[in-house]
Design a protein around this motif. Structure first.
Motif, mmCIF file in Angstrom:
data_model
loop_
_atom_site.group_PDB
_atom_site.id
_atom_site.type_symbol
_atom_site.label_atom_id
_atom_site.label_comp_id
_atom_site.label_asym_id
_atom_site.label_seq_id
_atom_site.Cartn_x
_atom_site.Cartn_y
_atom_site.Cartn_z
ATOM 1 N N GLY A 180 -20.117 45.654 -3.070
ATOM 2 C CA GLY A 180 -19.934 47.103 -2.921
ATOM 3 C C GLY A 180 -20.830 48.534 -1.915
ATOM 4 N N ARG A 181 -21.759 48.094 -2.481
ATOM 5 C CA ARG A 181 -23.056 49.488 -1.923
ATOM 6 C C ARG A 181 -22.691 49.297 0.628
ATOM 7 N NH1 ARG A 181 -25.981 51.504 -5.461
ATOM 8 N NH2 ARG A 181 -26.677 49.744 -7.032
ATOM 9 N N CYS A 185 -17.485 50.154 1.674
ATOM 10 C CA CYS A 185 -16.508 50.181 0.211
ATOM 11 C C CYS A 185 -17.024 52.002 0.610
ATOM 12 C CB CYS A 185 -17.687 49.657 -1.039
ATOM 13 S SG CYS A 185 -16.932 47.475 -0.225
ATOM 14 N N LYS A 186 -17.397 52.600 0.950
ATOM 15 C CA LYS A 186 -17.981 54.338 1.306
ATOM 16 C C LYS A 186 -16.809 54.555 1.704
ATOM 17 C CE LYS A 186 -22.070 52.990 -1.420
ATOM 18 N NZ LYS A 186 -21.462 53.377 -2.436
ATOM 19 N N CYS A 196 -12.570 47.510 1.423
ATOM 20 C CA CYS A 196 -14.256 46.392 0.501
ATOM 21 C C CYS A 196 -13.399 45.651 -0.192
ATOM 22 C CB CYS A 196 -14.765 47.824 0.222
ATOM 23 S SG CYS A 196 -15.349 47.374 -1.495
ATOM 24 N N LEU A 198 -14.097 44.557 -3.304
ATOM 25 C CA LEU A 198 -13.789 44.723 -4.058
ATOM 26 C C LEU A 198 -12.507 45.541 -4.743
ATOM 27 C CD1 LEU A 198 -17.963 46.220 -5.991
ATOM 28 C CD2 LEU A 198 -16.273 44.538 -7.030
ATOM 29 N N SER A 199 -11.902 45.924 -3.848
ATOM 30 C CA SER A 199 -10.803 47.247 -3.695
ATOM 31 C C SER A 199 -9.246 45.998 -4.602
ATOM 32 C CB SER A 199 -10.102 47.570 -3.136
ATOM 33 O OG SER A 199 -8.609 48.182 -2.554
ATOM 34 N N SER A 232 -13.796 44.868 -10.425
ATOM 35 C CA SER A 232 -13.477 45.667 -8.942
ATOM 36 C C SER A 232 -11.927 46.464 -9.994
ATOM 37 C CB SER A 232 -11.979 44.272 -8.736
ATOM 38 O OG SER A 232 -10.567 43.489 -9.668
ATOM 39 N N TYR A 235 -13.870 49.311 -9.120
ATOM 40 C CA TYR A 235 -14.059 49.998 -8.368
ATOM 41 C C TYR A 235 -12.696 50.855 -7.516
ATOM 42 C CZ TYR A 235 -14.107 50.077 -3.017
ATOM 43 O OH TYR A 235 -14.180 51.039 -1.151
ATOM 44 N N PHE A 264 -21.543 49.391 -12.835
ATOM 45 C CA PHE A 264 -20.428 49.425 -12.103
ATOM 46 C C PHE A 264 -19.850 51.024 -12.162
ATOM 47 C CE2 PHE A 264 -20.730 45.214 -10.859
ATOM 48 C CZ PHE A 264 -20.088 45.031 -9.655
ATOM 49 N N PHE A 268 -19.734 53.198 -8.768
ATOM 50 C CA PHE A 268 -18.918 54.025 -7.851
ATOM 51 C C PHE A 268 -17.672 54.561 -8.841
ATOM 52 C CE2 PHE A 268 -20.196 49.051 -7.112
ATOM 53 C CZ PHE A 268 -19.974 49.560 -6.191
#
Length: 299
Positions: A180-181, A185-186, A196, A198-199, A232, A235, A264, A268
């Motif tokens: 995520g970093r 993911c930004k 990303c 995480l999505s 997730s 995020y 998290f 996020f």
């Protein structure tokens, strides 16, 4: 003899004088009574007129009656969702997992924003309450357990809920935080097309298309290592909020006393967007990033 006659004459004179004075007094009193009677009568009449005038002056002015307003049936009946909620919670021994202090944090926002679009991660005993607090709006629930959906819907009909599948585990949270970093993911975009990992891309399509005003993350299960965890979910909730066309989205995360929810949500949803924490719930207010290009992921 003369003296006696003279005395008699004097007595007669005195008597006549006395009688004359008596008649004069009586005549005077009679005249005085006749004179004073009309005066008194007039005075009484004037007094009555004054009193009547005062009464008219002091008599309160009668205000015009307000027109009666038509009574609409919607004003005389409670909303069906509210009636169902009252009956449900009055007849069950099961209470929501959130405390009244925690619930009050999100209910304050719902009071301001409802009717609105409200997305809730998790379906449970508090679902009817959330629907009622958002009366007139749209409240949607995302649930990981299909059998649980059927069980809740049997008890409480009319809730809009969807079954979703998560492919993560709580014991993967450290690796997912590292991912995520990364720069991918930004980037703010539609979660379905995000690069990303995480999505979450498996929600029903309309979840991504609706402009959500309030989001509550209280699922999936995350209290043991083999559970899906909320990595997730948190995020994706943040990404949905940032991808909103205009305005701000209020996002709530429950169980922040646990490691995943704590770390998290700060990473996020951003500590810069944190507005309040009460017990185990945090409230974030996230602005649209589409309305202002170039806004950093976290302030």
């Amino acid at each position: 003899m003369r003296s006696k006659t003279q005395l008699s004459c004097n007595l007669k004179l005195v008597l006549i004088s006395f009688i004359s004075i008596f008649f004069f007094i009586m005549l005077f009193k009679s005249s005085l009574f006749s004179f004073s009677q009309p005066l008194t009568s007039t005075s009484k009449t004037n007094n009555l007129s004054i009193i009547s005038s005062q009464q008219e002056t002091e008599k309160p002015t009668k205000l015009p009656e307000c027109p009666s307003l038509p009574i609409s049936p919607t004003c005389t009946k409670n909303p069906p969702s509210l009636v169902n909620a009252i009956i449900h919670y009055a007849t069950t021994n099961i209470t929501p997992q959130q405390t009244i202090q925690e619930i009050s944090v999100s209910s304050k926002i719902l009071q301001k924003k409802s009717p609105c679009n409200f997305l809730v991660f998790g379906l449970g005993h508090d679902s009817l309450m959330w629907t009622s607090l958002n009366y007139g709006g749209r409240t949607v629930f995302l649930e990981e357990d299909k059998s649980w959906i059927e069980q809740i819907q049997t008890k409480i009909s009319g809730l809009e809920s969807y079954h979703v599948v998560y492919d993560t585990k709580v014991d993967q949270s450290d690796e997912l935080m590292r991912i995520g970093r990364e720069d991918n993911c930004k980037e703010v975009s539609d979660p379905r097309y995000s690069k990303c990992e995480l999505s979450h891309k498996g929600f029903p399509s309309e979840i991504y298309e609706v402009e959500w005003d309030v989001i509550m993350v209280d699922a999936p299960t995350g209290y043991f290592d083999g559970a899906p965890g909320r990595m997730s979910a948190i995020y994706t909730a943040g990404l949905i909020a940032r991808n909103k066309e205009n305005g701000e989205t209020d996002v709530f995360v429950h169980d922040v006393d646990r490691k995943v929810e704590d770390e998290f949500s700060k990473a996020f949803l951003c500590e810069g967007y944190l507005r309040e924490q009460e017990g185990r719930i945090r409230h974030f207010n996230i602005p649209s990033h589409r309305a202002r290009l170039g806004r950093p992921f976290c302030p």
